[in-house]
Design an enzyme around this catalytic site. Structure first.
Site, PDB file in Angstrom:
ATOM      1  N   ASP A 174     -28.001 -67.673 -15.389  1.00 30.40           N
ATOM      2  CA  ASP A 174     -26.878 -68.217 -15.308  1.00 30.40           C
ATOM      3  C   ASP A 174     -26.928 -69.682 -15.038  1.00 30.40           C
ATOM      4  O   ASP A 174     -27.607 -69.966 -13.877  1.00 30.40           O
ATOM      5  CB  ASP A 174     -25.928 -67.479 -14.343  1.00 30.40           C
ATOM      6  CG  ASP A 174     -24.231 -67.802 -14.156  1.00 30.40           C
ATOM      7  OD1 ASP A 174     -23.828 -68.032 -15.408  1.00 30.40           O
ATOM      8  OD2 ASP A 174     -23.765 -67.917 -13.212  1.00 30.40           O
ATOM      9  N   HIS A 186     -16.413 -77.980 -12.775  1.00 29.68           N
ATOM     10  CA  HIS A 186     -16.411 -76.999 -11.571  1.00 29.68           C
ATOM     11  C   HIS A 186     -17.491 -77.243 -10.408  1.00 29.68           C
ATOM     12  O   HIS A 186     -17.182 -76.850  -9.338  1.00 29.68           O
ATOM     13  CB  HIS A 186     -17.253 -75.831 -12.339  1.00 29.68           C
ATOM     14  CG  HIS A 186     -17.434 -74.765 -11.614  1.00 29.68           C
ATOM     15  ND1 HIS A 186     -16.865 -73.755 -10.912  1.00 29.68           N
ATOM     16  CD2 HIS A 186     -18.635 -74.071 -11.247  1.00 29.68           C
ATOM     17  CE1 HIS A 186     -17.328 -72.837 -10.234  1.00 29.68           C
ATOM     18  NE2 HIS A 186     -18.741 -72.950 -10.417  1.00 29.68           N
ATOM     19  N   GLU A 213     -15.657 -66.141 -13.284  1.00 26.82           N
ATOM     20  CA  GLU A 213     -16.246 -67.294 -13.746  1.00 26.82           C
ATOM     21  C   GLU A 213     -16.137 -67.329 -15.333  1.00 26.82           C
ATOM     22  O   GLU A 213     -16.613 -66.628 -15.670  1.00 26.82           O
ATOM     23  CB  GLU A 213     -17.601 -67.490 -13.280  1.00 26.82           C
ATOM     24  CG  GLU A 213     -17.573 -67.952 -11.586  1.00 26.82           C
ATOM     25  CD  GLU A 213     -18.791 -68.705 -11.055  1.00 26.82           C
ATOM     26  OE1 GLU A 213     -19.963 -68.622 -11.897  1.00 26.82           O
ATOM     27  OE2 GLU A 213     -18.687 -69.317  -9.977  1.00 26.82           O
ATOM     28  N   GLU A 228     -17.244 -68.172 -18.593  1.00 25.35           N
ATOM     29  CA  GLU A 228     -18.178 -68.866 -19.208  1.00 25.35           C
ATOM     30  C   GLU A 228     -18.644 -68.424 -20.608  1.00 25.35           C
ATOM     31  O   GLU A 228     -17.938 -67.277 -20.989  1.00 25.35           O
ATOM     32  CB  GLU A 228     -19.549 -68.374 -18.548  1.00 25.35           C
ATOM     33  CG  GLU A 228     -19.529 -68.780 -16.927  1.00 25.35           C
ATOM     34  CD  GLU A 228     -20.858 -68.599 -16.402  1.00 25.35           C
ATOM     35  OE1 GLU A 228     -22.000 -68.645 -16.921  1.00 25.35           O
ATOM     36  OE2 GLU A 228     -20.708 -68.412 -14.941  1.00 25.35           O
ATOM     37  N   ASP A 282     -18.879 -64.050 -15.284  1.00 28.63           N
ATOM     38  CA  ASP A 282     -19.719 -64.044 -14.314  1.00 28.63           C
ATOM     39  C   ASP A 282     -18.940 -63.706 -12.752  1.00 28.63           C
ATOM     40  O   ASP A 282     -18.465 -64.380 -12.034  1.00 28.63           O
ATOM     41  CB  ASP A 282     -20.333 -65.265 -14.123  1.00 28.63           C
ATOM     42  CG  ASP A 282     -21.682 -65.086 -12.952  1.00 28.63           C
ATOM     43  OD1 ASP A 282     -22.080 -64.243 -12.692  1.00 28.63           O
ATOM     44  OD2 ASP A 282     -21.625 -66.223 -12.188  1.00 28.63           O
ATOM     45  N   ARG A 293     -17.071 -64.127  -3.541  1.00 26.76           N
ATOM     46  CA  ARG A 293     -17.217 -65.490  -2.975  1.00 26.76           C
ATOM     47  C   ARG A 293     -17.667 -65.495  -1.538  1.00 26.76           C
ATOM     48  O   ARG A 293     -18.396 -66.161  -0.949  1.00 26.76           O
ATOM     49  CB  ARG A 293     -16.151 -66.560  -2.949  1.00 26.76           C
ATOM     50  CG  ARG A 293     -15.466 -66.672  -4.431  1.00 26.76           C
ATOM     51  CD  ARG A 293     -16.672 -67.538  -5.144  1.00 26.76           C
ATOM     52  NE  ARG A 293     -16.042 -67.703  -6.716  1.00 26.76           N
ATOM     53  CZ  ARG A 293     -16.846 -68.209  -7.488  1.00 26.76           C
ATOM     54  NH1 ARG A 293     -18.270 -68.471  -7.187  1.00 26.76           N
ATOM     55  NH2 ARG A 293     -16.319 -68.359  -8.680  1.00 26.76           N
ATOM     56  N   GLN A 333     -21.405 -64.323  -1.405  1.00 32.90           N
ATOM     57  CA  GLN A 333     -22.148 -65.569  -2.082  1.00 32.90           C
ATOM     58  C   GLN A 333     -22.376 -66.552  -0.864  1.00 32.90           C
ATOM     59  O   GLN A 333     -23.417 -67.046  -0.677  1.00 32.90           O
ATOM     60  CB  GLN A 333     -21.481 -66.057  -3.268  1.00 32.90           C
ATOM     61  CG  GLN A 333     -22.146 -67.009  -3.964  1.00 32.90           C
ATOM     62  CD  GLN A 333     -21.350 -67.644  -5.257  1.00 32.90           C
ATOM     63  OE1 GLN A 333     -20.462 -67.141  -5.424  1.00 32.90           O
ATOM     64  NE2 GLN A 333     -21.973 -68.784  -5.530  1.00 32.90           N
ATOM     65  N   LYS A 349     -23.174 -61.980  -6.777  1.00 29.92           N
ATOM     66  CA  LYS A 349     -23.152 -61.968  -8.434  1.00 29.92           C
ATOM     67  C   LYS A 349     -23.553 -60.829  -9.162  1.00 29.92           C
ATOM     68  O   LYS A 349     -23.559 -60.693 -10.258  1.00 29.92           O
ATOM     69  CB  LYS A 349     -24.037 -63.192  -8.895  1.00 29.92           C
ATOM     70  CG  LYS A 349     -23.685 -64.430  -8.297  1.00 29.92           C
ATOM     71  CD  LYS A 349     -22.367 -65.202  -9.056  1.00 29.92           C
ATOM     72  CE  LYS A 349     -22.359 -66.759  -8.689  1.00 29.92           C
ATOM     73  NZ  LYS A 349     -21.134 -67.182  -9.577  1.00 29.92           N
ATOM     74  N   THR A 376     -21.778 -58.555 -14.741  1.00 29.85           N
ATOM     75  CA  THR A 376     -21.111 -59.635 -15.531  1.00 29.85           C
ATOM     76  C   THR A 376     -20.866 -58.912 -16.688  1.00 29.85           C
ATOM     77  O   THR A 376     -21.352 -58.348 -17.311  1.00 29.85           O
ATOM     78  CB  THR A 376     -22.486 -60.490 -15.722  1.00 29.85           C
ATOM     79  OG1 THR A 376     -23.059 -60.781 -14.397  1.00 29.85           O
ATOM     80  CG2 THR A 376     -22.322 -61.483 -16.642  1.00 29.85           C
ATOM     81  N   GLU A 429     -11.065 -72.139  -7.633  1.00 25.09           N
ATOM     82  CA  GLU A 429     -10.637 -73.198  -7.929  1.00 25.09           C
ATOM     83  C   GLU A 429      -9.122 -73.354  -8.321  1.00 25.09           C
ATOM     84  O   GLU A 429      -8.433 -74.054  -7.842  1.00 25.09           O
ATOM     85  CB  GLU A 429     -11.502 -73.961  -9.251  1.00 25.09           C
ATOM     86  CG  GLU A 429     -12.747 -74.128  -9.130  1.00 25.09           C
ATOM     87  CD  GLU A 429     -13.432 -74.266 -10.320  1.00 25.09           C
ATOM     88  OE1 GLU A 429     -14.176 -73.153 -10.990  1.00 25.09           O
ATOM     89  OE2 GLU A 429     -13.367 -75.358 -11.098  1.00 25.09           O
TER      90      GLU A 429
END
Lengths: 420, 420
Positions: free
Chosen positions: B125, B132, B197, B199, B231, B235, B238, B251, B255, B362
């Site tokens: 990844d 971002h 996420e 992606e 993904d 948080r 992480q 993570k 996925t 975000e």
């Protein structure tokens, strides 16, 4: 447990790495045969694929050994592992009725080439050596204080399975991006700070289910065996790339493992406790068994053309703060599926003294205090042509459980781009 | 290029995601058949395994499609990819002489279950979205300044291939270790800050050699196709684990990818340049082609029981700073062997405005500024029962190249330890 006597006489020496007590699994080929599964006994290898085909192994789920990897057997689980080990022990023991049938299935190790013993599913590298973590903090960040999470989490990162190679595979010095502290821009070229990391690798035998966390005791039962592991590291590439997402190309150019999988069963009597906890672990990280093993480890370095290798470090796997079972439990705690053939590097194993450090970064204190080899040459990091070897032995009462050397020679960097 | 007309009439709608111009590859099963390779055309799937068996695909290296994965075909390389695409285009075109032979090999997508289109070899990844990276810096470290290496290196980390699942697979909220900023000790339990996420995933078709660096142009030619990729990220897990070795259990619980591999060939006319370089790249990261693609992206969120999903973000893949080819080149630059089936996540794709951000972190500014769904509910992070969907479309002149939804529903955390 004393030495178990074998009719393969070379296996009966107290210092030999492969007595009947060991029975490590590997994959070998000869001038006459393609790669196939075998077990080391003394100076010989028993062709397990042929033994299975001949009906000598009495495995229920026949065939398990037709591929040149031990993965299918590992996937079967602890009952089959125990049955195969018991059967091989009986077959190779002094007085075995099957000796005449087995003798034609032996190959001298001196005549065999060794290959990867398993297909690596995925590779994870941990950071569970406290002395190493303190040394790296002191060198890189100016303080030996551990990261805030270190005593609570077996810190690890995902590595690259495609770069795991068997002992003896040469490693090219990697090209990569680095930046000198005083430079405005980074530059590209061969790493100038090439290093090793002395580690043990734990091999996952049976997997876990996607989404389902496991316990430390379940994790312990999932581990099939161990290898020596050299996590080659390019310190200058790593130093520039690792913030904020961790090591990447500084580690991806090669990870060497010893060729024989020493089973957890063979190591059972060498179990050793993790050290006293400086902070209490969360309950999910607690297991009922001693998770480390008393395995003496050694690193040797031999420059190109030198007659001898110099032992540059001696330490022991029992120095680690977290066990492989704790690491594996943590790895799956969020629901990450673990699979047969997953390889877990322990993290660099450094003892308390300089002579026990498991990387050149620590042994030469980032190159600032080079050490001297028996040849008179000095080293901060690895030079082209140097051969690095890891050795490991568990010493029992009258016998030794050895791993076989984990060795690799560094070749010059490849030219980029490749000539057409 | 205009819309190419097919005798499968549903494929001829300008807004349909799977016209003859697309031909994405997937793996499907029905009530009557095991998983097998297929290609989407309009509302139907052509059974490619059956077509190959019937000799209709004219592939030289027969059979390439007997396994329920596209890996063997991908491994063949660009010439075979082009030949298969040309053949399928001819077979499915309006006026094809083979229509009568192919009609029995069609299955309605509505009656099919979709599976992973390829076996993922390894998953990496990246972190190549500048907006971002700035947002995460502002939220986590109090400053939108990019890390010092960010403009020079396509920053990435190795993820976990075993946790990559196909769209539609439910994801359990992960358990893990977290620590509140004011707590003395960490605690264990379900993540409270569960996120997505947005992606793109690039799929490596042909590999590279161990030890051999590659160029960006070589990397571009190695990429077989693209999928949407979510993904999923915890948080809080992480945040506590990621120093100093990067994301790991935050993570590893899942996925998701969209079920159809949209080939690089289908996207060729949508190539888009990377933005002007704020700092000159090192020459090894320079290629001759535009490496991004103009693909409109959308994120939808639907709470349990809600009648409709709310679009919470709209952005475009052409917002990225580094392309997949640059990422793949960097991945192999130290000699890391890349293999068929390797999956490369682009990094979170966020545009300049809040409405274009590609993660809830975000969109809700770390939960401090929750957003409102069409149902009237507000969200900072994901709640149990929420379904998150990614959508992607490249819009041509009279046709659309779609990816198929990448969707996943969050289920409550599993109980640890598992009941016996």
């Amino acid at each position: 447990m004393p030495l178990l006597k074998s009719w393969v006489s070379s296996a009966n020496d107290a210092a030999h790495p492969f007595p009947l007590n060991n029975l490590p699994y590997g994959v070998f080929s000869t001038a006459d045969s393609d790669p196939r599964c075998g077990v080391a006994i003394g100076d010989m290898i028993l062709d397990c694929q042929a033994a299975e085909e001949a009906g000598l192994l009495q495995l229920a789920d026949y065939p398990l050994l037709e591929m040149p990897f031990w993965n299918e057997m590992m996937e079967e689980g602890p009952a089959v592992w125990a049955a195969l080990r018991a059967r091989l022990t009986a077959l190779l023991a002094e007085g075995s009725a099957e000796q005449a049938k087995l003798e034609p299935l032996l190959t001298a190790q001196a005549e065999a080439e060794l290959h990867m013993p398993m297909a690596v599913a995925e590779y994870t590298d941990f950071y569970a050596g406290m002395q190493h973590a303190k040394n790296m903090g002191a060198i890189l960040r100016g303080s030996p204080d551990l990261p805030a999470n270190w005593l609570h989490i077996p810190i690890g990162y995902n590595g690259r399975a495609s770069s795991v190679v068997v002992s003896g595979t040469p490693i090219h010095r990697p090209n990569g991006q680095t930046k000198a502290p005083d430079a405005e821009m980074p530059s590209f070229g061969p790493s100038k700070r090439l290093d090793i990391e002395l580690e043990m690798g734990a091999i996952v035998g049976t997997g876990s289910e996607f989404g389902q966390p496991i316990t430390v005791d379940e994790a312990d039962a999932m581990i099939f065996g161990y290898v020596l592991l050299n996590d080659w590291s390019a310190r200058d590439i790593q130093g520039w790339e690792y913030q904020p997402l961790g090591p990447f190309q500084g580690k991806a150019f090669g990870t060497s493992i010893s060729p024989w999988i020493v089973t957890a069963a063979a190591l059972e009597s060498f179990r050793a406790p993790t050290p006293a906890r400086e902070k209490e672990l969360l309950p999910y990280l607690e297991g009922s068994k001693d998770g480390l093993y008393d395995i003496e480890l050694e690193v040797l370095m031999q420059p190109e053309g030198a007659a001898t290798a110099t032992a540059i470090s001696k330490t022991n796997y029992n120095r680690m703060y977290f066990s492989a079972a704790e690491q594996l439990c943590h790895h799956a705690i969020g629901g990450c599926e673990m699979n047969t053939g997953d390889l877990l590097g322990s993290g660099t194993i450094s003892g308390a003294e300089r002579s026990e450090y498991g990387s050149l970064m620590e042994l030469s204190w980032a190159g600032r205090e080079p050490f001297t080899l028996e040849t008179g040459e000095s080293r901060g990091f690895i030079e082209d042509g140097d051969t690095l070897t890891l050795r490991g032995n568990a010493r029992g009462d009258g016998f030794t459980i050895g791993f076989g050397d984990c060795t690799g020679k560094i070749l010059p960097a490849k030219v980029w781009p490749a000539a057409k």
